[in-house]
Design a protein around this motif. Structure first.
Motif, PDB file in Angstrom:
ATOM      1  N   UNK A 105       0.836  -1.198   0.000  1.00 47.89           N
ATOM      2  CA  UNK A 105       0.000   0.000   0.000  1.00 47.89           C
ATOM      3  C   UNK A 105       0.875   1.253   0.000  1.00 47.89           C
ATOM      4  N   UNK A 106       1.005   1.871  -1.180  1.00 43.23           N
ATOM      5  CA  UNK A 106       1.839   3.066  -1.317  1.00 43.23           C
ATOM      6  C   UNK A 106       1.152   4.315  -0.778  1.00 43.23           C
ATOM      7  N   UNK A 107      -0.142   4.236  -0.442  1.00 43.56           N
ATOM      8  CA  UNK A 107      -0.834   5.405   0.106  1.00 43.56           C
ATOM      9  C   UNK A 107      -0.530   5.603   1.592  1.00 43.56           C
ATOM     10  N   UNK A 108       0.032   4.575   2.244  1.00 45.74           N
ATOM     11  CA  UNK A 108       0.326   4.665   3.674  1.00 45.74           C
ATOM     12  C   UNK A 108       1.803   4.915   3.932  1.00 45.74           C
ATOM     13  N   UNK A 113      12.472   0.004  -3.577  1.00 48.41           N
ATOM     14  CA  UNK A 113      12.510  -0.487  -4.965  1.00 48.41           C
ATOM     15  C   UNK A 113      11.945  -1.896  -5.096  1.00 48.41           C
ATOM     16  N   UNK A 114      12.226  -2.767  -4.123  1.00 48.61           N
ATOM     17  CA  UNK A 114      11.733  -4.142  -4.175  1.00 48.61           C
ATOM     18  C   UNK A 114      10.204  -4.189  -4.113  1.00 48.61           C
ATOM     19  N   UNK A 119       4.840  -4.668  -6.821  1.00 45.63           N
ATOM     20  CA  UNK A 119       3.573  -4.059  -7.257  1.00 45.63           C
ATOM     21  C   UNK A 119       3.504  -3.928  -8.778  1.00 45.63           C
ATOM     22  N   UNK A 120       4.621  -3.526  -9.410  1.00 42.53           N
ATOM     23  CA  UNK A 120       4.661  -3.378 -10.866  1.00 42.53           C
ATOM     24  C   UNK A 120       4.448  -4.704 -11.593  1.00 42.53           C
ATOM     25  N   UNK A 121       4.714  -5.811 -10.896  1.00 36.06           N
ATOM     26  CA  UNK A 121       4.521  -7.141 -11.474  1.00 36.06           C
ATOM     27  C   UNK A 121       3.244  -7.808 -10.948  1.00 36.06           C
ATOM     28  N   UNK A 122       2.269  -6.995 -10.602  1.00 33.75           N
ATOM     29  CA  UNK A 122       0.931  -7.441 -10.176  1.00 33.75           C
ATOM     30  C   UNK A 122       0.896  -8.176  -8.844  1.00 33.75           C
ATOM     31  N   UNK A 143       4.412 -13.685 -10.934  1.00 37.78           N
ATOM     32  CA  UNK A 143       4.806 -13.838 -12.332  1.00 37.78           C
ATOM     33  C   UNK A 143       5.257 -12.473 -12.823  1.00 37.78           C
ATOM     34  N   UNK A 144       6.521 -12.379 -13.236  1.00 37.94           N
ATOM     35  CA  UNK A 144       7.078 -11.088 -13.646  1.00 37.94           C
ATOM     36  C   UNK A 144       6.658 -10.745 -15.071  1.00 37.94           C
TER      37      UNK A 144
END
Length: 165
Positions: A105-108, A113-114, A119-122, A143-144
């Motif tokens: 959760x990037x809103x908190x 980077x990890x 998150x970028x890979x679902x 799954x990347x």
């Protein structure tokens, strides 16, 4: 004699009652849990194209278990107990009763980077393998974008409540 028979009957009923309270996937949606640090869950498997490799990341020896406070759609993870260090805040997307996707959760809090990469890979899909006692054994898979499948087997256990349930 009647007291002895009554006592045996009561013990039998209690045995059936406690046996009937086996946990299901639904019991792992809300509550307080812990993830023990055990060697069997330290290994990651990576499937890429036609190759399979394994690696064991270096772990912090001070971490003995993670505490997880879970609501139906969010969870907070603490290392070695509530209030120790900075917690990780995650979003839960339930796929079915026994499978869910975790993203950070990037809103908190600001993501490193990890966590951004996850998150970028679902995110990570967690699927039940089995439930034994108060613990659910699972496989966590990501799954990347380049087609790698990274998986790890794990265990999460429900904290026993003071009321016994």
């Amino acid at each position: 004699m009647k007291k002895t028979i009554f006592l045996l009957f009561t013990i039998l009923l209690l045995g059936f009652y406690t046996r009937a309270q086996e946990l299901t996937c639904s019991d792992f949606k809300i509550g307080q849990f812990y993830i023990p640090e055990i060697k069997e869950t330290a290994k990651y498997t990576i499937i890429s194209n036609d190759s399979i490799s394994e690696f064991i990341p270096k772990k912090d020896p001070a971490i003995k278990k993670y505490i997880v406070i879970r609501e139906e759609k969010t969870q907070v993870e603490w290392k070695n107990g509530i209030g120790n260090g900075s917690p990780e805040h995650e979003i839960i997307e339930w796929i079915d009763d026994c499978t869910y996707r975790l993203t950070f959760d990037s809103s908190i809090s600001e993501l490193d980077e990890e966590k951004k990469w996850i998150n970028d890979n679902n995110g990570i899909v967690v699927s039940k393998i089995k439930i034994e006692g108060n613990c659910m054994y699972y496989t966590a898979t990501m799954t990347t974008k380049i087609g790698q499948k990274i998986s790890q087997n794990g265990i999460i256990c429900k904290e026993e409540s003071l009321s016994g349930g």
